[in-house]
Design an enzyme around this catalytic site. Structure first.
Site, PDB file in Angstrom:
ATOM      1  N   ASP A  24       0.823  -1.202   0.000  1.00 22.16           N
ATOM      2  CA  ASP A  24       0.000   0.000   0.000  1.00 22.16           C
ATOM      3  C   ASP A  24       0.861   1.258   0.000  1.00 22.16           C
ATOM      4  O   ASP A  24       1.945   1.274   0.569  1.00 22.16           O
ATOM      5  CB  ASP A  24      -0.906  -0.016   1.241  1.00 22.16           C
ATOM      6  CG  ASP A  24      -2.053   0.981   1.142  1.00 22.16           C
ATOM      7  OD1 ASP A  24      -2.316   1.482   0.039  1.00 22.16           O
ATOM      8  OD2 ASP A  24      -2.675   1.252   2.182  1.00 22.16           O
ATOM      9  N   ARG A  28       0.241   7.612  -2.857  1.00 26.55           N
ATOM     10  CA  ARG A  28       0.635   8.683  -1.941  1.00 26.55           C
ATOM     11  C   ARG A  28       2.132   8.969  -2.037  1.00 26.55           C
ATOM     12  O   ARG A  28       2.567  10.117  -1.909  1.00 26.55           O
ATOM     13  CB  ARG A  28       0.243   8.311  -0.510  1.00 26.55           C
ATOM     14  CG  ARG A  28      -1.227   8.562  -0.196  1.00 26.55           C
ATOM     15  CD  ARG A  28      -1.634   7.944   1.118  1.00 26.55           C
ATOM     16  NE  ARG A  28      -1.781   6.493   0.995  1.00 26.55           N
ATOM     17  CZ  ARG A  28      -1.921   5.671   2.032  1.00 26.55           C
ATOM     18  NH1 ARG A  28      -1.907   6.152   3.258  1.00 26.55           N
ATOM     19  NH2 ARG A  28      -2.067   4.379   1.836  1.00 26.55           N
ATOM     20  N   ARG A  37      -0.008   8.971 -10.083  1.00 24.32           N
ATOM     21  CA  ARG A  37      -0.084   7.731  -9.314  1.00 24.32           C
ATOM     22  C   ARG A  37       0.675   6.586  -9.984  1.00 24.32           C
ATOM     23  O   ARG A  37       1.290   5.763  -9.312  1.00 24.32           O
ATOM     24  CB  ARG A  37      -1.552   7.339  -9.111  1.00 24.32           C
ATOM     25  CG  ARG A  37      -2.313   8.258  -8.166  1.00 24.32           C
ATOM     26  CD  ARG A  37      -3.779   7.857  -8.083  1.00 24.32           C
ATOM     27  NE  ARG A  37      -3.936   6.493  -7.603  1.00 24.32           N
ATOM     28  CZ  ARG A  37      -3.957   6.151  -6.310  1.00 24.32           C
ATOM     29  NH1 ARG A  37      -3.825   7.081  -5.373  1.00 24.32           N
ATOM     30  NH2 ARG A  37      -4.133   4.897  -5.955  1.00 24.32           N
ATOM     31  N   HIS A  41       3.206   3.312  -8.837  1.00 24.76           N
ATOM     32  CA  HIS A  41       3.009   1.892  -9.128  1.00 24.76           C
ATOM     33  C   HIS A  41       4.253   1.301  -9.797  1.00 24.76           C
ATOM     34  O   HIS A  41       4.668   0.179  -9.485  1.00 24.76           O
ATOM     35  CB  HIS A  41       1.791   1.691 -10.031  1.00 24.76           C
ATOM     36  CG  HIS A  41       0.489   2.031  -9.350  1.00 24.76           C
ATOM     37  ND1 HIS A  41       0.142   1.509  -8.121  1.00 24.76           N
ATOM     38  CD2 HIS A  41      -0.550   2.823  -9.742  1.00 24.76           C
ATOM     39  CE1 HIS A  41      -1.054   1.971  -7.776  1.00 24.76           C
ATOM     40  NE2 HIS A  41      -1.489   2.760  -8.733  1.00 24.76           N
ATOM     41  N   SER A  70     -10.224  -7.226  -5.649  1.00 24.78           N
ATOM     42  CA  SER A  70     -11.480  -7.224  -6.399  1.00 24.78           C
ATOM     43  C   SER A  70     -12.177  -5.877  -6.292  1.00 24.78           C
ATOM     44  O   SER A  70     -12.992  -5.519  -7.146  1.00 24.78           O
ATOM     45  CB  SER A  70     -12.399  -8.349  -5.903  1.00 24.78           C
ATOM     46  OG  SER A  70     -12.516  -8.317  -4.487  1.00 24.78           O
ATOM     47  N   LEU A 135      11.141 -20.521  -3.443  1.00 19.96           N
ATOM     48  CA  LEU A 135      10.007 -19.756  -2.934  1.00 19.96           C
ATOM     49  C   LEU A 135       8.784 -19.931  -3.828  1.00 19.96           C
ATOM     50  O   LEU A 135       8.892 -19.931  -5.052  1.00 19.96           O
ATOM     51  CB  LEU A 135      10.394 -18.276  -2.896  1.00 19.96           C
ATOM     52  CG  LEU A 135       9.293 -17.263  -2.566  1.00 19.96           C
ATOM     53  CD1 LEU A 135       8.964 -17.301  -1.076  1.00 19.96           C
ATOM     54  CD2 LEU A 135       9.735 -15.852  -2.973  1.00 19.96           C
ATOM     55  N   ILE A 199      -6.780  -5.132   7.213  1.00 26.62           N
ATOM     56  CA  ILE A 199      -6.318  -6.170   6.285  1.00 26.62           C
ATOM     57  C   ILE A 199      -7.080  -6.164   4.967  1.00 26.62           C
ATOM     58  O   ILE A 199      -6.738  -6.915   4.056  1.00 26.62           O
ATOM     59  CB  ILE A 199      -6.355  -7.565   6.934  1.00 26.62           C
ATOM     60  CG1 ILE A 199      -7.772  -7.957   7.347  1.00 26.62           C
ATOM     61  CG2 ILE A 199      -5.426  -7.611   8.134  1.00 26.62           C
ATOM     62  CD1 ILE A 199      -7.865  -9.383   7.866  1.00 26.62           C
TER      63      ILE A 199
END
Length: 256
Positions: A24, A28, A37, A41, A70, A135, A199
């Site tokens: 998250d 910002r 924005r 990303h 979603s 992993l 969450i």
């Protein structure tokens, strides 16, 4: 005592087997720099690369990254379109790197809403890395925890309707076996960046007993040190072992 010898005292079994991350703060982070924005990303992709590399080197079994919920379809159409383009680009660019490093890629979520070309790229990337033993990297895309439980229950309902399972014999293990993370360990450590303390419908079943770690850092600033500090916090809280972030980083140095 040297940091290297100290790190050897840490039992690798104390490390979290499954780490889930809510990435998250990209928007910002970009806004604070006077950028659009999407700039955030794109910067977040580098943080993903660092996190995956560090987790793999530490021997973490599963890392699940919340890439697109979603609920994110509600964002402006232009941003969603650009995010999908970024997803395609990163998937194509990174899958060979993941494969080279023994990482198994799995995209979890309702993929039916994605374009056919993106679905094909996902299937190809998953097939390429399917037999890797390092992993397991879950990328949660068009994912929601409530949806995950619902789709598992729907599958079980079909089995009940066909008479394959008596309803009174259904167990929690049956539901777990039909989740998108079936046969993977439950989440031990859930990390959320950007200072938010919720969450957000992520891994609701799998994180029932997870330790929740919230950091003020925006996702593009999250790096190897950030992850090792979160893991050290987990060990101290979950196992009362008393290790430090420096010791975790020393474990990484031993692996190099």
């Amino acid at each position: 005592m040297s940091s290297q010898s100290s790190c050897l005292e840490i039992d690798p079994s104390l490390l979290p087997k499954h780490i889930a991350v809510i990435m998250d703060g990209n928007g910002r982070w970009a806004k604070a720099r006077g950028k659009a924005r999407m700039f955030g990303h794109k910067a977040g992709v580098d943080a993903v690369r660092k996190t995956v590399s560090t987790a793999n080197r530490l021997g973490i079994q599963v890392l699940t990254l919340f890439a697109f919920s979603s609920e994110n379809w509600r964002r402006p159409e232009e941003e969603v379109s650009l995010l999908m383009e970024l997803f395609v680009t990163v998937l194509g660019r990174e899958v060979k790197r993941l494969h080279k490093n023994g990482v198994r890629l799995k995209v979890i979520g309702d993929k039916s809403r994605f374009s056919q070309s993106l679905q094909d790229k996902i299937a190809s990337a998953e097939a390429l890395t399917a037999n890797n033993r390092g992993l397991t990297l879950n990328v949660a895309a068009n994912y929601g925890g409530q949806w995950d439980i619902l789709q598992a229950v729907q599958k079980l309902a079909g089995q009940v309707e066909r008479g394959e399972i008596p309803p009174q014999q259904l167990t929690e293990a049956d539901i777990q076996a039909h989740l998108t993370t079936a046969f993977m360990p439950d989440v031990d450590l859930m990390i959320r960046t950007s200072g938010e303390c919720r969450i957000s419908n992520f891994m609701l079943w799998q994180a029932a007993y997870a330790e929740l770690y919230f950091t003020e850092q925006f996702w593009p600033d999250f790096d190897e040190t950030s992850l090792t500090e979160a893991i050290a916090w987990f060990i101290n809280r979950e196992r009362r072992f008393g290790c430090t972030g420096e010791q975790i980083k020393a474990m990484l140095q031993v692996e190099k």
